[in-house]
Design a protein around this motif. Sequence first.
Motif, short mmCIF file in Angstrom:
data_model
loop_
_atom_site.label_atom_id
_atom_site.label_comp_id
_atom_site.label_asym_id
_atom_site.label_seq_id
_atom_site.Cartn_x
_atom_site.Cartn_y
_atom_site.Cartn_z
N LEU A 178 45.69 36.07 38.84
CA LEU A 178 45.42 37.51 38.90
C LEU A 178 44.49 37.92 37.77
N GLN A 179 44.76 37.44 36.56
CA GLN A 179 43.91 37.78 35.42
C GLN A 179 42.47 37.30 35.63
N LYS A 180 42.32 36.10 36.11
CA LYS A 180 40.98 35.55 36.36
C LYS A 180 40.23 36.39 37.38
N ALA A 181 40.90 36.77 38.47
CA ALA A 181 40.25 37.56 39.51
C ALA A 181 39.87 38.94 39.01
N CYS A 182 40.54 39.43 37.97
CA CYS A 182 40.25 40.75 37.39
C CYS A 182 39.41 40.63 36.13
N PHE A 183 38.71 39.50 35.97
CA PHE A 183 37.83 39.28 34.83
C PHE A 183 38.56 39.43 33.51
N TRP A 184 39.82 38.95 33.46
CA TRP A 184 40.64 38.93 32.25
C TRP A 184 40.77 40.34 31.66
N HIS A 185 41.06 41.28 32.53
CA HIS A 185 41.25 42.67 32.10
C HIS A 185 42.35 42.70 31.04
N PRO A 186 42.11 43.36 29.89
CA PRO A 186 43.08 43.31 28.78
C PRO A 186 44.45 43.90 29.11
N VAL A 187 44.53 44.83 30.05
CA VAL A 187 45.82 45.43 30.40
C VAL A 187 46.77 44.37 30.96
N LEU A 188 46.23 43.40 31.69
CA LEU A 188 47.06 42.36 32.29
C LEU A 188 47.62 41.40 31.24
N GLU A 189 47.06 41.42 30.06
CA GLU A 189 47.56 40.55 29.00
C GLU A 189 48.89 41.04 28.45
N SER A 190 49.14 42.35 28.55
CA SER A 190 50.32 42.91 27.89
C SER A 190 51.28 43.58 28.87
N THR A 191 51.20 43.25 30.15
CA THR A 191 52.11 43.81 31.15
C THR A 191 52.78 42.68 31.93
N GLN A 192 53.87 43.02 32.61
CA GLN A 192 54.66 42.03 33.33
C GLN A 192 54.70 42.25 34.84
N LEU A 193 54.36 43.46 35.27
CA LEU A 193 54.39 43.80 36.69
C LEU A 193 53.05 44.41 37.10
N CYS A 194 52.69 44.19 38.36
CA CYS A 194 51.42 44.73 38.84
C CYS A 194 51.56 45.07 40.32
N LEU A 195 51.15 46.28 40.69
CA LEU A 195 51.08 46.67 42.09
C LEU A 195 49.68 46.38 42.62
N VAL A 196 49.60 45.97 43.87
CA VAL A 196 48.32 45.80 44.55
C VAL A 196 48.41 46.54 45.88
N THR A 197 47.45 47.42 46.13
CA THR A 197 47.40 48.08 47.43
C THR A 197 46.30 47.42 48.27
N THR A 198 46.61 47.21 49.54
CA THR A 198 45.64 46.63 50.47
C THR A 198 45.48 47.59 51.65
N ALA A 199 44.57 47.25 52.53
CA ALA A 199 44.40 48.03 53.77
C ALA A 199 44.34 47.08 54.95
N ILE A 200 45.10 47.39 55.98
CA ILE A 200 44.98 46.70 57.27
C ILE A 200 44.05 47.57 58.10
N PHE A 201 42.82 47.12 58.26
CA PHE A 201 41.75 47.96 58.77
C PHE A 201 42.02 48.50 60.18
N TYR A 202 42.59 47.69 61.05
CA TYR A 202 42.75 48.10 62.44
C TYR A 202 43.70 49.28 62.60
N ARG A 203 44.66 49.41 61.69
CA ARG A 203 45.60 50.53 61.81
C ARG A 203 44.86 51.86 61.87
N SER A 204 43.80 51.99 61.09
CA SER A 204 43.02 53.23 61.10
C SER A 204 41.88 53.17 62.10
N ALA A 205 41.23 52.00 62.23
CA ALA A 205 40.08 51.88 63.13
C ALA A 205 40.49 52.06 64.59
#
Length: 524
Positions: free
Chosen positions: A165-192
Motif C-alpha cells: 500500500l505504501q509503495k502504491a501511494c509513493f510512500w506517503h508519510p501518513v501511512l508511516e504512522s497509521t495502522q488502518l486505511c479505508l479505500v473506496t472503489t467504484a463498480i462502474f456498471y452500477r451507475s452506467a
Amino acid sequence: MTLLAQGMARWKAKPKRSENSMPELQVSIAQHYHERTKYDPQTIASKSQGLDWERQPIPFKEYKIGVSHDLKPYLADKSEGLNHDDAWWRRISRLLFCSYGLTAKMPTLGNPMYLRAAPSAGGLYPAEVYLISRGTPFLAPGLYNYQPQSHSLIHFWDSDVWQSLQKACFWHPVLESTQLCLVTTAIFYRSAWRYQARAYRRIFLDTGHLLGNIELASTMNDYRPHVIGGFVDREINELLYLDPEQEGAIAILPLADLLDVKQNLPLAQTALPSATQTNYPNIPDGELLHYCHKATQIEEQQPDISPLQDSKNDKYNFPFCLKVSTVTPPINCGENLQDLENTILKRRSTRAYTGADLTFDELKALLDFTYQPEHYIEQGLDGSPDYFDLNLIETFIAVSGVTGLEEGCYYYAPKAQELRQIRFKNFRRELHYLCLGQDLGRDAGAVLFHTADLKTAVGQYGDRVYRYLHMDAGHLGQRLNLAAIHLGLGVSGIGGFFDNQVNEVLGIPADEAVLYITTLGQPR
C-alpha cells in the motif's frame, strides 16, 4: 407544450455537431469527455435509453470465502461502561455505519431499494468500502470489505499488505504512522446501467458524498482521515484483487487514531498529477467511460509534484455589483456532535418543494457549515478537512425565494464571506428548463452550482483532475445536504442538466464548467 419541450424546440435551430467528432481545438481527454457527455436540448432525446431491468446491477458485493466480523452488537447507544476492546469496536462500527451503512428499506416493484447514509444518484451506490489493517490487537493484518447489508467486515485476505500500500501511494508519510486505511472503489456498471457514459461524473460525485460522511463520522469517533488521491491505480487494484474492467480504486484514506498519541498526520500532498492526453482515437460512446478512467490513472513513475498554492483572494470580483455579507454564527451540532450523527442517519434527498421562501439566515448557515469549517473547531469538528484542491472550485447561487435577499444569480466568495450579485432576475422558469424539467429546480428557494475552469485545472493536475473536481464538488454537496437536514430544510442534488445553457442563462462565465447542482428549499 411543456417548458422543457419549448426549450428543446428553441435550441434545435442551432447547428448540430457530431457527438463522436473531436472539437477543433486540441483538448485533453478529460475536457473531451466532459464535452461529449454534456446534455444538450438537440441530442438528449437520442441519448435517452430505456432501462434493461433484466440486467439491473446488484448493489452489494459478495465474497464466497472469508471470516466475518459482526459489527451490529456495537451500534448500541450506550458507550459508558464499555471495556477497552468493546469501545474500540464501537468506534469502527459507528464510523462505517455513519459513512455508508443501510439506513432505510424502500419497497419497489422489483427488489427493494436499500438507502444508505451517503446519497447516490438514482439510488445505485456504485462505491465499495474496504478496510486495510496493518495489524492491530483487534484486526489482523490484511484486507477487509465492508458489507453494509449485514453491517459486518469480511476478512477476505489474511496477509501483511501495508508495504505494498505504501509503495502504491509513493510512500506517503501518513501511512508511516497509521495502522488502518479505508479505500473506496467504484463498480462502474452500477451507475452506467442507468446513466451510460455520463455515469463517470456521477460516480465521483457519489464518492465525494461518501468522503464527506467519512470525514464527519471519523471526527465523531476520534479518527482523522487524510485523503490520498495520488496513487498507482494498477497496484491498488491488484492489491485489492479487483477486476479493473469492472471496478477501480478511487480514494485512499489512512485513519489516524486520535486516542493514540503515537499516531500523527504530517502534512503531505493530497492530489498528485497524472499525464495529460491530447492524442486519442475516435472513441465510441460505449467505451468512453472506461477510456476516460484509464486515461486519468497514474502510472508507476513518481509524478511531478507542484506545491499547493492557496489563493488569498476569491476568483471573481465583479465591478459595481451588489455585495452582501454572509457572516453568521455557526450551526450548533449538539453535545458530543450527537445532533450531527442523527442528521447523517436521517438524511434523505427531498422529492418536492412547496415553493415557499428560505430565510437569508438559513442560507447563510448552510454556506457557513459548508465553506467555513474552522468555525466548528470548538464543537469538535475538523477545522481543515481534506479536499483535493478547493481553489479550483467556484460556487454560484440562483436565488428565487430567499426572504431578505434580492432575486438573481450570485457568486459566492468564501474567503470574503459574501455574495456578489451578477444578474438581476427571477429564474424559476429557466431553472425548471435547465434542470431537465425537474420541479425541484423551479420550486427551490435557492439553487447552488459548483463549477470549475477545466482548462486551468488540467494544466495543474493533468487529466486526473477530473476525478478531484467531482469528488470535491460532491464533498461540498454532502456538507450542504447535512446542514439543510439539520435545519429542517429540503435539499436534493442534481447531476443532470443542460450544461452550456446553465452558463448562458445565469450569466456564469463561459470558462466555468458546471459540475454539480444542489437545490435548497422548503420540503413538501
